[in-house]
Design an enzyme around this catalytic site. Structure first.
Site, PDB file in Angstrom:
ATOM      1  CE  LYS A 171      -2.073   3.573   2.067  1.00 20.34           C
ATOM      2  NZ  LYS A 171      -1.987   3.554   1.285  1.00 20.34           N
ATOM      3  CD  GLU A 245      12.756   2.490  11.732  1.00 21.47           C
ATOM      4  OE1 GLU A 245      13.039   2.942  12.467  1.00 21.47           O
ATOM      5  OE2 GLU A 245      12.787   0.875  12.462  1.00 21.47           O
ATOM      6  CB  CYS A 279      12.054  10.349   8.016  1.00 20.97           C
ATOM      7  SG  CYS A 279      13.347   9.333   7.087  1.00 20.97           S
ATOM      8  CD  GLU A 381       8.313  13.873  10.914  1.00 23.03           C
ATOM      9  OE1 GLU A 381       6.980  13.734  11.674  1.00 23.03           O
ATOM     10  OE2 GLU A 381       8.909  13.560  10.675  1.00 23.03           O
TER      11      GLU A 381
END
Ligand code: NAD
Length: 481
Positions: A171, A245, A279, A381
């Site tokens: 996906k 992750e 990231c 973030e």
């Protein structure tokens, strides 16, 4: 409706007929595709087909699996231009970055092809006969990935899953459907059997729960935000293997002995490369001692030459923010920082409100100076080209600030002092520790993963000893004499 799903050996739409539009984030008038909005019925159909088909793939000799993965790598290199164009159109990154990412995917497939021939068991001491272990694939593995590295991340999950004889339910992010489709197509063209892979397009909200709770799914490898990782962790239950992750809030510390220009170049690259949408991007620069103002000025000078624009334009250094939702998040963060009274050293605090149809989600590098530790900019973030500078008096204060976040993905330090370097590598709470280089940018030959809320820390991915362990289980066999 376009047939962008691949289920039970056929390209198809969603069972319920639902779809959504994906538009180019640089130019909203460019409709990238009408994409299936899949749901639980599609998950059921895909899982049933994979469950029936994977034993044959598992029984395929490893030499053949190696051949197929290497062939897929060759085909990627042949098609890299067309695939890179699709990636830039749907995600926005520069065409050069898209080419590099597809090439990394080819390299990844070759790496895991090589690992497939190294899968081995062990023998154990026994007073009576032979005791040994064999490795076996798990079955159906779900691969759920974000939009920011829409081919390097899937390739470092799907590559090892297929190399070890598992079937894959893939996906991709709803923002990068063409790249997901291109990857499955190239694997099929290289010889992956049609019942060893399925592709489901759509939003995580509609598909996610059904995928991670499907009885056939034995493991989920996910990269994305902490919120979604936590939801998967909650839904998946104890019997399913998970590799999660997640996000980061990465800091670069500059010590007083560092060269100002070198430190500024490292910070600018870490913060603004790929529009800050890595990231491992640097979102906090922590300056120890008196060089704060000089480094802010130098980073602003470098960043002001980074032209934001369409990724196909050769002058563009940073593409658009990839989605409207992400653009709104960045706008909101900048507005909140201004409301907190923070000092804007570079960038604009008046980004226009834009619709998907308008597109053009450009954000030029944005720098806030003298940010207090209480600011949301030092904790949350943002995932865009927004950088907060902090001033500290000592190494201890800087490390404490760098560690004062729930995340622990990447961190770097700029210094020439060996003792400080060695201390930093021990003190910093991060899975990736960089010395005199940007937090972003990692080797394809080394383990990757965070600590704290950046990862569930079960299995490191990408490379290194044990990277293939996630995709196999061992059986211990007792063979009586
Ligand atoms: P996201 O978490 O919103 O989505 C990631 C994927 O999960 C998408 O395919 C999405 O459709 C799917 N998803 C959404 N809800 C789901 C649910 N309930 N169940 C299952 N799947 C669901 O992340 P994003 O916006 O695509 O990507 C940005 C995030 O990814 C950032 O937080 C970034 O730090 C993180 N990221 C981490 C790494 C890393 O290796 N640590 C690498 C790249 C990106």
């Amino acid at each position: 409706m376009s047939e962008h799903n691949f289920i039970a050996g056929a390209w198809c739409g969603a069972a319920g007929g639902g779809s959504y539009e994906r538009r180019n984030p640089a130019r909203g008038e460019d409709l990238v595709g009408i994409i299936p909005r899949s749901g639980p019925a599609d998950v059921d159909a895909a899982c049933a087909a994979l469950e029936a088909g994977w034993p044959e793939w598992a029984a395929t000799p490893h030499e053949r699996r190696v051949e197929i993965l290497n062939r897929a790598a060759d085909l990627i290199i042949e098609r890299v231009e067309a695939y890179a164009e699709d990636l830039t159109r749907e995600e926005g990154k520069t065409i050069g970055a898209s080419r590099m990412e597809w090439k990394r995917a080819a390299a990844n497939l070759r790496l895991y092809a090589g690992e497939a021939v190294r899968m081995r068991g062990e023998t154990y001491p026994s007073a009576d006969g032979l005791v040994y272990s064999v490795r076996a694939p798990l079955g159906v593995i779900a691969v759920i990935t974000p939009w920011n590295f829409p081919i390097s991340l899937p390739s470092r999950k799907i590559g090892p899953a297929l190399a070890t004889g598992n079937a894959v339910l893939f996906k991709p992010s709803e923002a990068t459907p063409l790249t997901g489709r291109n990857f499955v197509q190239v694997l099929l063209d290289a010889g992956v059997p049609t019942d060893a892979i399925a592709l489901l397009q759509g939003t995580g909200a509609e598909l996610g729960h059904a995928i991670v709770t499907a009885p056939q799914v034995k493991a989920v490898t996910f990269t994305g935000s902490y919120a979604v990782g936590a939801a998967i962790h909650g839904a998946a239950g104890p019997g399913r293997r998970l590799q999660l992750e997640m996000g980061g809030k990465n800091a670069c510390i500059v010590m007083p002995d560092a060269d100002v220009s070198r430190a500024a170049a490292i910070i600018a690259q870490g913060a603004f490369n790929l529009t800050g949408q890595a990231c491992t991007a640097t979102s906090r620069a922590i300056i120890v001692g008196d060089n704060h103002d000089a480094i802010v000025a130098r980073v602003a000078e470098i960043a002001s030459t980074m032209v934001a624009g369409d990724g196909f334009d050769p002058a563009t250094k940073i593409g658009p923010v990839a989605t409207r939702a992400q653009y709104d998040k960045v706008r909101k963060a900048i507005a909140m920082a201004r409301a907190e009274g923070l000092e804007l050293a570079l960038g604009s605090d008046s980004l226009p409100d834009l619709t998907e149809e308008q597109g053009g989600f450009f954000v030029t590098p944005t720098i806030f100076a003298n940010v207090p530790t209480s600011s949301m900019l030092s904790r949350e973030e943002i995932f865009g080209p927004v950088l907060a500078f902090h001033r500290t008096a000592s190494y201890e204060e800087a490390v404490a600030l760098a560690n004062a976040t729930d995340y622990g993905l990447a961190a770097s330090i700029v210094t020439n002092d060996y003792a400080t370097i060695e201390r930093f590598a021990r003190d910093i709470d991060a899975g990736i520790v960089k010395i005199n280089s940007a937090t972003g940018g990692v080797s394809g030959a080394a383990p990757f993963g965070g600590i704290k809320n950046s990862s569930n820390q079960t299995y490191r991915e990408q490379a290194g000893l044990g990277v293939m362990d996630f995709y196999t289980t061992t059986r211990t066999v007792y063979l009586a004499a």
